[in-house]
Design a protein around this motif. Structure first.
Motif, mmCIF file in Angstrom:
data_model
loop_
_atom_site.group_PDB
_atom_site.id
_atom_site.type_symbol
_atom_site.label_atom_id
_atom_site.label_comp_id
_atom_site.label_asym_id
_atom_site.label_seq_id
_atom_site.Cartn_x
_atom_site.Cartn_y
_atom_site.Cartn_z
ATOM 1 N N HIS A 138 0.628 -1.210 -0.105
ATOM 2 C CA HIS A 138 -0.184 -0.127 0.117
ATOM 3 C C HIS A 138 0.923 1.408 0.295
ATOM 4 N N LEU A 190 -3.294 8.671 -2.511
ATOM 5 C CA LEU A 190 -3.838 9.280 -1.318
ATOM 6 C C LEU A 190 -4.865 9.049 -1.683
ATOM 7 N N ASP A 191 -5.739 9.003 -0.965
ATOM 8 C CA ASP A 191 -7.629 9.374 -0.678
ATOM 9 C C ASP A 191 -7.999 10.770 -1.255
ATOM 10 N N GLY A 229 -10.095 5.685 -3.069
ATOM 11 C CA GLY A 229 -8.152 5.324 -2.545
ATOM 12 C C GLY A 229 -8.671 3.712 -1.602
ATOM 13 N N SER A 230 -8.027 3.931 -0.651
ATOM 14 C CA SER A 230 -7.857 3.207 0.071
ATOM 15 C C SER A 230 -9.364 3.128 1.266
ATOM 16 N N GLN A 270 -9.505 12.957 3.497
ATOM 17 C CA GLN A 270 -8.423 12.703 3.288
ATOM 18 C C GLN A 270 -8.410 11.738 3.937
ATOM 19 N N TYR A 304 -6.660 8.243 4.898
ATOM 20 C CA TYR A 304 -5.415 7.426 4.297
ATOM 21 C C TYR A 304 -5.020 6.831 5.792
ATOM 22 N N LEU A 336 -5.443 3.036 6.335
ATOM 23 C CA LEU A 336 -4.490 1.835 6.194
ATOM 24 C C LEU A 336 -4.488 1.279 7.767
#
Length: 385
Positions: free
Chosen positions: A52, A57-58, A63-64, A256, A258, A262
């Motif tokens: 990852h 980046l979200d 994204g993630s 964001q 992330y 994660l």
């Protein structure tokens, strides 16, 4: 009585966190253990190893975050899932969506459930919902209690496990009976599954089969899975689509997320497969605490449930919370071992003259033997005078 200086309270909190967080031996890692740098480095190392680290980046939920939503829907066996920054927001949205579909703003839940105890009346104040209680016994309601409740309700919310009653769960047959009783009343069923991840060991069914009993499920990422923060709501596609709209309205669509996403993915990869071993070891720890207290002549005490339903359980002793917390801190300062942390007076309606704490077993606790636990329990009692 002189008021407590807030600066003194903060100094005490930081001292406890430093002592307990830096202990050599502990049963579990608290989310407050460690430092910012340590947590971020651990997460970055895992992200790199899991592929990852070089991902994009979200931005506003892609994204993630999207990857996490797909993973949660798969784990829980529901068509879709939505990430939320907090569980309180996720449940507000879920119950609001169901109220619109059922035409009823009434939610049946336990008086010890999280929205009733820990959210400052948010269901009513923010979402215009009203709650009723099929039972006030320290357990989940029975099918008969749900079926015979005198008031109509549109949604039955079940907290699995019921944390403030001692992390207790029904049996599988009891749970399916309660869900069937709600269906007979044309009510939908929502699971407050903040700690649902560890329920398969007690219920004897896979996670998706448990979650599949409910119309919607909320799960947390920072409790059992050791994430940084965040939650998810899983359910039908149309309900989750509406949930995204309400998430935005409630201020939960962040630019964001992330790190939280994660950390949650790490929890699903690393911690979720370990939870059955934590539950099994917690049963040994609970028995060893009982034996250690008995050997030390503790008199009255209680380990509840006697056999833990999850990897968490309560311990009760007939002392004030301040003395017990001080003894726990003194034990760690003297021995480098953490058995107990903070103790609390029971809530309204609890027995007077006693205090309660919660024990959790995660990876660090797997190294403890029964003799280790008994010795620590005896040492702790010895510090109470």
């Amino acid at each position: 009585m002189n008021p407590v200086d807030p600066e003194d309270e903060e100094a005490t909190r930081l001292h406890r966190a430093k002592v307990w967080g830096g202990a050599e031996r502990k049963l579990w890692h608290s989310p407050a253990d460690g430092t910012v740098g340590t947590r971020l480095r651990e997460l970055a190392d895992w992200a790199d190893a899991a592929g990852h680290g070089e991902g994009p980046l979200d931005t506003y939920g892609d994204g993630s975050v999207e990857e996490l939503e797909r993973r949660v829907a798969e784990e829980l066996g529901h068509p879709a899932a939505v990430f939320f920054p907090t569980g309180t927001m996720a449940q507000q949205v879920a119950l609001r969506c169901w109220a619109g579909r059922t035409g009823s703003p009434v939610v049946a839940l336990h008086p010890l459930a999280h929205p009733e105890v820990h959210e400052d009346g948010a269901l009513g104040a923010v979402s215009g919902l009203r709650t009723v209680h099929p039972t006030d016994a320290p357990r989940l309601p029975t099918a008969e209690e749900v079926r015979d409740h005198p008031e109509p309700f549109g949604t039955l919310m079940l907290e699995l496990p019921l944390r403030d009653a001692g992390f207790v769960l029904p049996s599988w047959d009891e749970l399916t009976g309660v869900v069937e009783a709600a269906r007979e009343r044309d009510a939908v069923v929502h699971f407050d599954g903040a700690r649902l991840w560890e329920c398969p060991a007690r219920l004897g069914r896979p996670l998706a089969e448990i979650a599949g009993l409910a119309d919607s499920v909320y799960v947390s990422f920072y409790k059992s899975l050791g994430g940084l923060s965040g939650a998810a709501l899983a359910g039908p596609e149309d309900v989750m689509a509406e949930a995204r709209v309400w998430r935005h309205r409630y201020g939960g669509l962040l630019f964001q997320q992330y790190p939280a996403a994660l950390a949650a993915l790490r929890g699903l990869d690393v911690e979720l497969p370990r939870l059955p071993s934590y539950v099994a070891h917690a049963r040994m720890v609970a028995e060893a605490v009982r034996e250690g207290f008995a050997e030390a002549g503790a008199g009255w005490f209680r380990v509840h449930p006697e056999t833990p339903h999850t990897h968490q359980f309560q311990v009760w002793l007939p002392y004030d919370a301040e003395s017990l917390t001080a003894a726990a801190l003194a034990q760690t300062e003297a021995t480098g071992t953490v058995l107990f942390r903070r103790w609390f007076a029971p809530g309204a309606g609890g027995p007077p003259g006693v205090s309660v704490t919660e024990l959790t077993v995660t990876a660090p606790g797997l190294e403890w033997t029964a003799q280790d636990v008994k010795a620590a329990a005896r040492d702790f009692l010895g510090r109470l005078g």
